[in-house]
Design a protein around this motif. Structure first.
Motif, PDB file in Angstrom:
ATOM      1  N   PRO A   1      11.475 105.009 -48.942  1.00  0.00           N
ATOM      2  CA  PRO A   1      12.464 106.103 -49.040  1.00  0.00           C
ATOM      3  C   PRO A   1      13.762 106.015 -48.739  1.00  0.00           C
ATOM      4  CG  PRO A   1      11.106 106.645 -47.285  1.00  0.00           C
ATOM      5  CD  PRO A   1      10.588 105.408 -47.816  1.00  0.00           C
ATOM      6  N   ARG A   2      13.932 104.852 -47.920  1.00  0.00           N
ATOM      7  CA  ARG A   2      15.295 104.408 -47.466  1.00  0.00           C
ATOM      8  C   ARG A   2      15.308 102.934 -47.202  1.00  0.00           C
ATOM      9  NH1 ARG A   2      15.153 103.521 -41.749  1.00  0.00           N
ATOM     10  NH2 ARG A   2      13.598 104.747 -40.701  1.00  0.00           N
ATOM     11  N   LYS A   3      16.669 102.302 -47.118  1.00  0.00           N
ATOM     12  CA  LYS A   3      16.667 100.851 -46.785  1.00  0.00           C
ATOM     13  C   LYS A   3      16.216 100.623 -45.230  1.00  0.00           C
ATOM     14  CE  LYS A   3      20.330 100.089 -50.110  1.00  0.00           C
ATOM     15  NZ  LYS A   3      21.736  99.667 -50.389  1.00  0.00           N
ATOM     16  N   PHE A   4      16.049  99.211 -45.131  1.00  0.00           N
ATOM     17  CA  PHE A   4      15.423  98.863 -43.686  1.00  0.00           C
ATOM     18  C   PHE A   4      16.895  98.331 -42.907  1.00  0.00           C
ATOM     19  CE2 PHE A   4      14.099  95.343 -40.887  1.00  0.00           C
ATOM     20  CZ  PHE A   4      12.980  95.942 -40.215  1.00  0.00           C
ATOM     21  N   ASN A   5      16.852  98.886 -41.835  1.00  0.00           N
ATOM     22  CA  ASN A   5      18.029  98.572 -40.795  1.00  0.00           C
ATOM     23  C   ASN A   5      17.806  97.456 -40.149  1.00  0.00           C
ATOM     24  OD1 ASN A   5      20.204  98.509 -38.965  1.00  0.00           O
ATOM     25  ND2 ASN A   5      20.245 100.599 -39.121  1.00  0.00           N
ATOM     26  N   PHE A   6      18.040  96.041 -40.673  1.00  0.00           N
ATOM     27  CA  PHE A   6      18.060  94.755 -40.058  1.00  0.00           C
ATOM     28  C   PHE A   6      18.639  94.783 -38.606  1.00  0.00           C
ATOM     29  CE2 PHE A   6      16.453  93.253 -44.117  1.00  0.00           C
ATOM     30  CZ  PHE A   6      15.319  92.415 -43.660  1.00  0.00           C
ATOM     31  N   HIS A   7      19.785  95.408 -38.638  1.00  0.00           N
ATOM     32  CA  HIS A   7      20.988  95.154 -37.669  1.00  0.00           C
ATOM     33  C   HIS A   7      20.118  95.805 -36.378  1.00  0.00           C
ATOM     34  CE1 HIS A   7      24.228  96.562 -34.983  1.00  0.00           C
ATOM     35  NE2 HIS A   7      24.947  95.412 -35.318  1.00  0.00           N
ATOM     36  N   GLN A   8      19.719  97.150 -36.653  1.00  0.00           N
ATOM     37  CA  GLN A   8      18.974  97.846 -35.680  1.00  0.00           C
ATOM     38  C   GLN A   8      17.633  97.051 -35.143  1.00  0.00           C
ATOM     39  OE1 GLN A   8      17.420 101.713 -36.674  1.00  0.00           O
ATOM     40  NE2 GLN A   8      17.827 102.488 -34.552  1.00  0.00           N
TER      41      GLN A   8
ATOM     42  N   GLU B 220      15.611  84.118 -35.803  1.00  0.00           N
ATOM     43  CA  GLU B 220      15.209  84.983 -36.949  1.00  0.00           C
ATOM     44  C   GLU B 220      16.459  85.986 -37.277  1.00  0.00           C
ATOM     45  OE1 GLU B 220      13.415  86.513 -40.265  1.00  0.00           O
ATOM     46  OE2 GLU B 220      12.770  85.037 -39.201  1.00  0.00           O
ATOM     47  N   LYS B 221      17.290  86.435 -36.233  1.00  0.00           N
ATOM     48  CA  LYS B 221      18.293  87.121 -36.243  1.00  0.00           C
ATOM     49  C   LYS B 221      19.546  86.188 -36.952  1.00  0.00           C
ATOM     50  CE  LYS B 221      22.320  89.291 -33.499  1.00  0.00           C
ATOM     51  NZ  LYS B 221      22.628  89.660 -32.254  1.00  0.00           N
ATOM     52  N   GLU B 222      19.689  85.265 -36.530  1.00  0.00           N
ATOM     53  CA  GLU B 222      20.844  84.176 -37.283  1.00  0.00           C
ATOM     54  C   GLU B 222      20.280  83.903 -38.696  1.00  0.00           C
ATOM     55  OE1 GLU B 222      20.720  81.103 -34.531  1.00  0.00           O
ATOM     56  OE2 GLU B 222      21.673  82.390 -32.987  1.00  0.00           O
ATOM     57  N   LYS B 223      18.944  83.815 -38.959  1.00  0.00           N
ATOM     58  CA  LYS B 223      18.658  83.671 -40.416  1.00  0.00           C
ATOM     59  C   LYS B 223      19.094  84.664 -41.281  1.00  0.00           C
ATOM     60  CE  LYS B 223      14.693  82.213 -40.679  1.00  0.00           C
ATOM     61  NZ  LYS B 223      13.023  82.130 -40.749  1.00  0.00           N
TER      62      LYS B 223
ATOM     63  N   LYS C  92      22.910  84.970 -42.111  1.00  0.00           N
ATOM     64  CA  LYS C  92      23.168  84.228 -42.930  1.00  0.00           C
ATOM     65  C   LYS C  92      22.831  84.607 -44.363  1.00  0.00           C
ATOM     66  CE  LYS C  92      23.232  80.097 -39.869  1.00  0.00           C
ATOM     67  NZ  LYS C  92      22.629  78.681 -39.573  1.00  0.00           N
ATOM     68  N   LYS C  93      21.781  85.262 -44.465  1.00  0.00           N
ATOM     69  CA  LYS C  93      21.247  85.996 -45.719  1.00  0.00           C
ATOM     70  C   LYS C  93      22.050  87.032 -46.111  1.00  0.00           C
ATOM     71  CE  LYS C  93      16.809  86.042 -46.743  1.00  0.00           C
ATOM     72  NZ  LYS C  93      15.483  86.099 -46.448  1.00  0.00           N
TER      73      LYS C  93
END
Length: 449
Positions: free
Chosen positions: A175-182, A439-442, A445-446
């Protein structure tokens, strides 16, 4: 994060033969042209695609829009001819939930249009998911019978028979986007979760400083609240005392040691850590609005930064309403929900439209093993509810945890850090957190965020 800002009813378009309602995560095309009404259910995030079509045993010839805003769109259809008080009500919500209510019996025929990689069912409820999304189907009231084909086929079929005064939910997700940053920047530490639980519920300053090397969200468990024994001045010395204390069932949230609680919150805040307390609507003796009022008073009084729910309820509608009300109260504060088996009394099937209002979900309590698919499609919320999924790991054997560190990160799920430290926490400090940083750095970069 106030996820309500991430979901809305974006448009309602009407013409003679159909109505199209678009939300952030879904599009529902309501076909009024035929003898029987039809609704086509489209996923809109990650990829626009038709997931399923629903055929009703009632005409939609007089279907009318009765109300619409950015939160919902409501429809009415007269269904019983000269029968008094007979109608069908449809509501499409900003979280992409289709809510169906009928005073007459319903026959609903679903025709699928995607191949599920994960499927689960219980008591007529069906959850179908692949890597980019899916659909959940929930006969909440009036369920009589279900027939279905094999869900390993792309063109699956489900037929439902419902009695009068029935209610039925269809969830298109995510229903909404995933918050990678959080998911990378906020890291959780639970204090007071390690058996036999006979530990001081208030971490020392030194414990907080050590935890802060790895985490910045502190969960304080139920031992911070007065239970049946401590409120009459009896100290807790054994595991039996802990159970008899029943602090998790609080009605009034009164600190067992207010001075210590204030110290912990103040110290954590000085380390730029957020603090969230255990206050469970599932176990609390306060319910509904009474519980929410006590929640607000407690969070404000002790300057908490959110709340940890140890479950909500075993009722879909109550849980749905409670989590929305809690999110409205919390706004941008943290909402972290443990939901291994609720609200479906199952560890395999759940409700993405409920989970999505949480920043974080926690699953797998009591499990000593699980499959790769379970991590990806039950624990992780990625491309499902898009809340951030955590593994409840204190029952897991050490070698099993070691094997699943990479698999957890690949599923965009997370491990918390437990306190006080055991061998499991030593493993996470040694292997998990460094891999989380990689994984965060990967993902950076994406350009995932």
């Amino acid at each position: 994060m106030d996820v309500r800002k991430e979901m809305k009813v974006e448009s309602v378009e009407e013409d003679e033969d159909k109505v199209t309602v678009a939300t952030t995560g879904a599009k529902y095309i309501i076909d009024k042209s035929g003898k029987f009404g039809k609704i086509s259910c489209y996923q809109m995030l990650n990829e626009e695609r038709l997931l399923a079509t629903i055929e009703f045993n009632h005409s939609f010839s007089t279907l009318s829009v009765e109300g619409k805003d950015n939160l919902s769109c409501v429809f009415h259809q007269q269904t019983g001819g000269k029968i008094s008080c007979s109608f069908l009500r449809l509501q499409i919500n900003s979280d992409s939930l289709l809510d169906i209510y009928s005073t007459l019996g319903l026959n609903l025929s679903f025709s699928g249009n995607f191949l599920a990689e994960y499927s689960a069912q219980k008591d007529g409820n069906v959850l179908l998911i692949d890597k980019i999304g899916g659909i959940g189907i929930y006969p909440y009231q009036g369920f009589k019978n279900i027939e279905h084909t094999n869900f390993t086929d792309k063109e699956w079929k489900i037929n439902y028979v419902l009695s009068g005064y029935s209610r039925f939910f269809v969830s298109v997700f995510p229903p909404r986007k995933f918050n990678f940053h959080q998911s990378f920047e906020e890291r959780i530490v639970h204090h007071g979760t390690i058996g036999p639980w006979v530990v001081d519920p208030h971490p020392t300053d030194e414990m907080l400083e050590e935890a802060n090397k790895y985490a910045n969200v502190l969960v304080l468990h139920e031992g911070i609240w007065q239970g049946k024994l401590t409120r009459i001045g009896k100290p807790l010395k054994t595991l039996e005392d802990i159970y008899a204390e029943s602090a998790y069932c609080c009605f009034n949230y009164l600190p067992v040691d207010e001075k210590e609680l204030i110290r912990v919150v103040k110290k954590a805040h000085s380390l730029k850590m957020k603090v969230i307390p255990y206050m469970s609507p599932f176990f609390s003796m306060a319910k509904g609005q009474d519980y929410l009022e006590r929640l607000k008073i407690t969070l404000d009084k002790y300057e908490f930064d959110g709340v940890y729910f140890d479950g909500i309820s075993q009722d879909i509608l109550y849980s749905y309403q409670m989590i929305q009300d809690a999110r409205a109260l919390l706004k941008d504060k943290i909402l972290y929900v443990h939901c291994t088996s609720d609200p479906m009394k199952s560890v395999n099937i759940y409700c993405p439209f409920i989970d999505t209002y949480a920043d974080y979900i926690l699953r797998a309590e009591g499990l000593t093993s699980f499959t790769d698919k379970y991590v990806r499609y039950v624990i992780s919320g990625y491309n499902i509810s898009n809340s951030i999924g955590y593994i409840c790991y204190y029952h897991l054997p050490l070698d099993f945890m070691h094997k699943f560190i990479d698999k957890t990160l690949n599923a965009n799920a997370r491990f918390y850090l437990g306190s006080p430290e055991t061998e499991r926490e030593k493993l996470l400090k040694k292997e998990y957190f460094s891999k989380l940083q990689i994984e965060k750095e990967k993902q950076w970069k994406k350009k995932s965020w």
